[in-house]
Write a protein that holds these residues in place. Sequence first.
Motif, PDB file in Angstrom:
ATOM      1  N   ASP A 111      34.666  24.762  39.854  1.00  0.00           N
ATOM      2  CA  ASP A 111      33.952  25.788  40.633  1.00  0.00           C
ATOM      3  C   ASP A 111      33.694  25.810  42.109  1.00  0.00           C
ATOM      4  OD1 ASP A 111      32.208  23.682  40.617  1.00  0.00           O
ATOM      5  OD2 ASP A 111      30.487  24.656  39.825  1.00  0.00           O
ATOM      6  N   SER A 112      34.531  24.856  42.659  1.00  0.00           N
ATOM      7  CA  SER A 112      34.518  24.267  44.051  1.00  0.00           C
ATOM      8  C   SER A 112      35.347  25.569  44.957  1.00  0.00           C
ATOM      9  CB  SER A 112      34.800  23.131  44.329  1.00  0.00           C
ATOM     10  OG  SER A 112      36.395  23.044  44.170  1.00  0.00           O
ATOM     11  N   GLN A 113      35.065  25.427  46.317  1.00  0.00           N
ATOM     12  CA  GLN A 113      35.934  26.364  47.167  1.00  0.00           C
ATOM     13  C   GLN A 113      37.104  25.976  47.228  1.00  0.00           C
ATOM     14  OE1 GLN A 113      35.132  29.153  48.840  1.00  0.00           O
ATOM     15  NE2 GLN A 113      37.356  29.228  49.182  1.00  0.00           N
ATOM     16  N   ALA A 114      37.420  24.562  47.130  1.00  0.00           N
ATOM     17  CA  ALA A 114      38.657  23.807  46.971  1.00  0.00           C
ATOM     18  C   ALA A 114      39.559  24.445  45.860  1.00  0.00           C
ATOM     19  CB  ALA A 114      38.523  22.222  46.964  1.00  0.00           C
ATOM     20  N   ALA A 115      39.102  24.541  44.778  1.00  0.00           N
ATOM     21  CA  ALA A 115      39.585  25.205  43.681  1.00  0.00           C
ATOM     22  C   ALA A 115      39.993  26.449  43.630  1.00  0.00           C
ATOM     23  CB  ALA A 115      38.720  24.904  42.403  1.00  0.00           C
ATOM     24  N   ARG A 116      39.116  27.300  44.282  1.00  0.00           N
ATOM     25  CA  ARG A 116      39.395  28.699  44.623  1.00  0.00           C
ATOM     26  C   ARG A 116      40.637  28.835  45.850  1.00  0.00           C
ATOM     27  NH1 ARG A 116      38.584  31.781  41.486  1.00  0.00           N
ATOM     28  NH2 ARG A 116      40.726  32.662  42.069  1.00  0.00           N
ATOM     29  N   ASP A 117      40.558  27.766  46.640  1.00  0.00           N
ATOM     30  CA  ASP A 117      41.613  27.684  47.706  1.00  0.00           C
ATOM     31  C   ASP A 117      43.163  27.477  46.887  1.00  0.00           C
ATOM     32  OD1 ASP A 117      39.890  28.244  49.775  1.00  0.00           O
ATOM     33  OD2 ASP A 117      39.967  26.113  50.254  1.00  0.00           O
ATOM     34  N   TYR A 118      43.039  26.682  45.878  1.00  0.00           N
ATOM     35  CA  TYR A 118      44.361  26.470  45.564  1.00  0.00           C
ATOM     36  C   TYR A 118      44.810  27.597  44.898  1.00  0.00           C
ATOM     37  CZ  TYR A 118      43.531  21.325  45.486  1.00  0.00           C
ATOM     38  OH  TYR A 118      43.749  19.971  46.084  1.00  0.00           O
ATOM     39  N   LEU A 119      44.120  28.131  43.981  1.00  0.00           N
ATOM     40  CA  LEU A 119      44.429  29.424  43.169  1.00  0.00           C
ATOM     41  C   LEU A 119      44.836  30.716  44.063  1.00  0.00           C
ATOM     42  CD1 LEU A 119      41.996  29.248  40.425  1.00  0.00           C
ATOM     43  CD2 LEU A 119      44.332  28.695  40.068  1.00  0.00           C
ATOM     44  N   ASP A 120      44.064  30.888  45.143  1.00  0.00           N
ATOM     45  CA  ASP A 120      44.187  32.098  45.950  1.00  0.00           C
ATOM     46  C   ASP A 120      45.510  31.689  46.912  1.00  0.00           C
ATOM     47  OD1 ASP A 120      42.047  33.213  45.177  1.00  0.00           O
ATOM     48  OD2 ASP A 120      40.741  32.633  47.113  1.00  0.00           O
ATOM     49  N   ASN A 121      45.666  30.444  47.419  1.00  0.00           N
ATOM     50  CA  ASN A 121      46.894  30.376  48.167  1.00  0.00           C
ATOM     51  C   ASN A 121      47.998  30.499  47.259  1.00  0.00           C
ATOM     52  OD1 ASN A 121      45.425  29.736  50.569  1.00  0.00           O
ATOM     53  ND2 ASN A 121      45.379  27.642  50.208  1.00  0.00           N
ATOM     54  N   ALA A 122      48.045  29.874  46.145  1.00  0.00           N
ATOM     55  CA  ALA A 122      49.132  30.144  45.088  1.00  0.00           C
ATOM     56  C   ALA A 122      49.480  31.768  44.894  1.00  0.00           C
ATOM     57  CB  ALA A 122      49.005  29.400  43.958  1.00  0.00           C
TER      58      ALA A 122
END
Length: 169
Positions: free
Chosen positions: A84-95
């Motif tokens: 649920d972290s911003q880092a997790a969101r970044d991984y998915l959004d960037n992919a």
Amino acid sequence: MKSLVLWSSRTGNTKAIAEAVYEALPDEKDIFEEGRQPSVDGYDLIFVGFWGFRRGADFTARRTIESLHGKKVAIFATAGTYPDSQAARDYLDNAAALLPEDSECLGTFISQGRVHSFHIGKRSEHAKLVHPMTPDRLARLQEAEKHPNEDDFRRAGEWAVSMAEKAQA
């Protein structure tokens, strides 16, 4: 509907989640390690899994994602970060941003997973400067060692079914 599950894994986490996705899918399906898959022609839905690398997908998965023209795609990942972290969101959004414009990302999923020993054990001076081992970081890495677990596999399977339903709608 015919689905293809592709995965790239460094520690086995993403492969394990890919297998949970595959097992949950109801229709015709295939599973392959990325780079070893057949042509993606003939598949209605493609799941692409990767291990988190520099706030995005690893290089193998990046090439796969960029090649999926005109496809319905569901993206999943594993990383040492909290889901649920911003880092997790970044991984998915960037992919997802790597998908060609004529493709559709139906959804994303991430599971925490144990981290390559480089991040916990002996580390270079550069790594120590870029990612200092704070108490919070150590706690997160220790929690990551417990994943993926049965709850993560169950959630991945439920997500996969919802992506298949969305692809058919």
